[in-house]
Write an enzyme that holds these catalytic residues in place. Structure first.
Site, PDB file in Angstrom:
ATOM      1  N   ARG A 270       2.756  19.318  48.102  1.00 49.50           N
ATOM      2  CA  ARG A 270       2.575  17.899  47.764  1.00 49.50           C
ATOM      3  C   ARG A 270       2.586  17.019  49.008  1.00 49.50           C
ATOM      4  O   ARG A 270       3.048  15.876  48.968  1.00 49.50           O
ATOM      5  CB  ARG A 270       3.639  17.417  46.778  1.00 49.50           C
ATOM      6  CG  ARG A 270       3.520  18.026  45.388  1.00 49.50           C
ATOM      7  CD  ARG A 270       4.521  17.397  44.440  1.00 49.50           C
ATOM      8  NE  ARG A 270       4.577  18.127  43.180  1.00 49.50           N
ATOM      9  CZ  ARG A 270       5.630  18.125  42.371  1.00 49.50           C
ATOM     10  NH1 ARG A 270       6.716  17.438  42.689  1.00 49.50           N
ATOM     11  NH2 ARG A 270       5.621  18.805  41.249  1.00 49.50           N
TER      12      ARG A 270
ATOM     13  N   ARG B 141       2.424  10.908  46.281  1.00 52.28           N
ATOM     14  CA  ARG B 141       2.904   9.563  45.946  1.00 52.28           C
ATOM     15  C   ARG B 141       3.804   8.939  47.005  1.00 52.28           C
ATOM     16  O   ARG B 141       4.021   7.727  46.985  1.00 52.28           O
ATOM     17  CB  ARG B 141       3.656   9.607  44.613  1.00 52.28           C
ATOM     18  CG  ARG B 141       2.762   9.892  43.418  1.00 52.28           C
ATOM     19  CD  ARG B 141       3.582   9.995  42.149  1.00 52.28           C
ATOM     20  NE  ARG B 141       4.485  11.148  42.178  1.00 52.28           N
ATOM     21  CZ  ARG B 141       5.473  11.338  41.301  1.00 52.28           C
ATOM     22  NH1 ARG B 141       5.690  10.446  40.353  1.00 52.28           N
ATOM     23  NH2 ARG B 141       6.227  12.409  41.382  1.00 52.28           N
TER      24      ARG B 141
ATOM     25  N   ARG C 203      -5.146   5.892  44.865  1.00 52.33           N
ATOM     26  CA  ARG C 203      -4.869   6.100  43.432  1.00 52.33           C
ATOM     27  C   ARG C 203      -5.157   4.820  42.655  1.00 52.33           C
ATOM     28  O   ARG C 203      -5.709   4.857  41.543  1.00 52.33           O
ATOM     29  CB  ARG C 203      -3.405   6.527  43.271  1.00 52.33           C
ATOM     30  CG  ARG C 203      -2.829   6.495  41.872  1.00 52.33           C
ATOM     31  CD  ARG C 203      -3.400   7.590  40.994  1.00 52.33           C
ATOM     32  NE  ARG C 203      -2.675   7.619  39.728  1.00 52.33           N
ATOM     33  CZ  ARG C 203      -2.834   6.745  38.749  1.00 52.33           C
ATOM     34  NH1 ARG C 203      -3.697   5.749  38.894  1.00 52.33           N
ATOM     35  NH2 ARG C 203      -2.152   6.867  37.619  1.00 52.33           N
TER      36      ARG C 203
ATOM     37  N   ASP D 192      -5.123  19.702  40.712  1.00 53.08           N
ATOM     38  CA  ASP D 192      -4.013  19.936  39.802  1.00 53.08           C
ATOM     39  C   ASP D 192      -4.165  21.321  39.186  1.00 53.08           C
ATOM     40  O   ASP D 192      -5.294  21.759  38.912  1.00 53.08           O
ATOM     41  CB  ASP D 192      -3.984  18.876  38.694  1.00 53.08           C
ATOM     42  CG  ASP D 192      -2.662  18.879  37.940  1.00 53.08           C
ATOM     43  OD1 ASP D 192      -2.534  19.675  36.986  1.00 53.08           O
ATOM     44  OD2 ASP D 192      -1.758  18.117  38.314  1.00 53.08           O
TER      45      ASP D 192
ATOM     46  N   TYR E 274       2.158  25.359  29.688  1.00 46.97           N
ATOM     47  CA  TYR E 274       1.647  24.026  29.363  1.00 46.97           C
ATOM     48  C   TYR E 274       0.676  24.076  28.177  1.00 46.97           C
ATOM     49  O   TYR E 274       0.672  23.175  27.326  1.00 46.97           O
ATOM     50  CB  TYR E 274       0.947  23.419  30.568  1.00 46.97           C
ATOM     51  CG  TYR E 274       1.875  22.988  31.670  1.00 46.97           C
ATOM     52  CD1 TYR E 274       2.578  21.782  31.594  1.00 46.97           C
ATOM     53  CD2 TYR E 274       2.061  23.774  32.808  1.00 46.97           C
ATOM     54  CE1 TYR E 274       3.437  21.378  32.604  1.00 46.97           C
ATOM     55  CE2 TYR E 274       2.910  23.379  33.823  1.00 46.97           C
ATOM     56  CZ  TYR E 274       3.601  22.180  33.717  1.00 46.97           C
ATOM     57  OH  TYR E 274       4.446  21.792  34.723  1.00 46.97           O
TER      58      TYR E 274
END
Length: 354
Positions: free
Chosen positions: A27, A31, A40, A77, A154
């Protein structure tokens, strides 16, 4: 070997000598960077950011503009594969990933098809091609995918889970159905990773984020067996057969020996393991990546340097270590603290490669 200007990562993955320990971060494009937040915001939502190659390329390259890292990792992702299978993925900042059509029946699983990476996942491959062009051989590009088991968690749960009740219930009560799903996913993951390599990825990583929630027998049967199948099927449809594979199982410390026997070139470690002890167990067979607790980056610069020193010292002299975190960079991390981390590795690690 490729004609990259910076080959530290590739050399370390093959356990060849390097001048200092290479570093990249899970990552690392994310963010915690204000420039990511700006991109974003322009994209409007996370899925648009992922599926627009120009924007995904921009985000992939942002940390390399700030920090002297030894690799870029594709911004994407792990859930793009099940999204391409028609499960209806949505990702929001407050709610996380959700599938509109979770798998709750054998019939739904049997209806799944393996997506064509150059059709349903073309945006991922186009991003790789753009990144490779912009990188201009500076550092290697890492492609990735989720492990079949992690994707299945998931897809069956429909969202992130605390107890994995649905997917474990399927595995324990209808193992034949679970094995069918995992085999489909192994084919899809291998096909996607092969396409990433063909598009320009020079390393691939398998993220087995939820393998650690299983029992030992469950991990070996439902998780590692299918990661192994993915690895066995890699590079069969492209010319570059020397692309290193990193396998990361969060919470997988009990199964290091089995992981080292999977065919991977490196094992990613979470922060619960002592890297020196892991080296003694499997360091003759695979490189090791890791393994600083991401929370350390929220501490003071002096504490960050102490931890870098401790991890380098634990691994010890010689090649085969790629410095990374035990999981991804936290959103609350200050970019200045990432800079401290990288500077400490640059300053302290050459002594271990003299």
């Amino acid at each position: 070997m490729t004609d990259l200007k910076n080959q530290r990562l590739l050399r370390a993955l093959r356990r060849h000598p390097v001048d200092r320990t290479p570093v990249w971060l899970m990552r690392q494009a994310g963010r915690y960077l204000p420039e990511y937040q700006a991109t974003r915001s322009r994209a409007g939502d996370f899925m648009t950011l992922c599926t627009t190659p120009e924007l995904a390329c921009e985000v992939t390259l942002q940390p390399l503009s700030r920090f002297p890292l030894d690799a870029a990792i594709l911004f994407s992702d792990i859930l793009t594969i099940p999204h391409a299978m028609g499960l209806g993925l949505s990702i929001t900042d407050g709610d996380g990933p959700r599938f509109k059509h979770p798998l709750r029946s054998e019939r739904a699983i049997r209806a799944l098809g393996v997506p064509d990476p150059e059709k349903e996942l073309r945006y991922v491959m186009d991003t790789i091609r753009l990144v490779r062009q912009e990188l201009d051989r500076r550092v290697p590009l890492i492609g990735f995918a989720g492990s079949p088991w992690t994707l299945a968690t998931y897809m069956v749960e429909g969202h992130a889970s605390k107890d994995f009740r649905q997917v474990k219930g399927l595995a324990y009560e209808q193992p034949n159905v679970m094995h069918r799903l995992l085999e489909i996913l192994a084919n899809a993951v291998a096909r996607c990773l092969n396409a990433q390599v063909a598009a320009g990825a020079e390393v691939v990583m398998i993220f087995d984020t939820w393998g650690g929630v299983l029992t030992t027998s469950g991990y070996l049967d439902f998780s590692l067996a299918y990661s192994r199948r993915v690895i066995q099927r890699l590079n069969t449809n492209n010319k570059n057969s020397a692309v290193p594979v990193i396998l990361f199982t969060k919470g997988g410390g009990a199964w290091l020996d089995a992981m080292a026997d999977s065919g991977c070139d490196a094992i990613g470690l979470d922060w619960t393991l002592d890297i020196g002890a892991a080296r003694q167990r499997v360091g003759q067979h695979v490189a090791l990546q890791g393994n600083m607790d991401p929370m350390i980056l929220l501490a003071s610069p002096d504490r960050i340097r102490e931890e870098v020193k401790a991890i380098l010292g634990s691994y010890g002299q010689g090649a085969g270590h790629i410095f990374n975190l035990g999981h991804g960079v936290l959103a609350e991390t200050k970019p200045e603290h990432v800079e401290v981390l990288i500077q400490a590795i640059h300053e302290l690690s050459p002594a271990y490669h003299a």
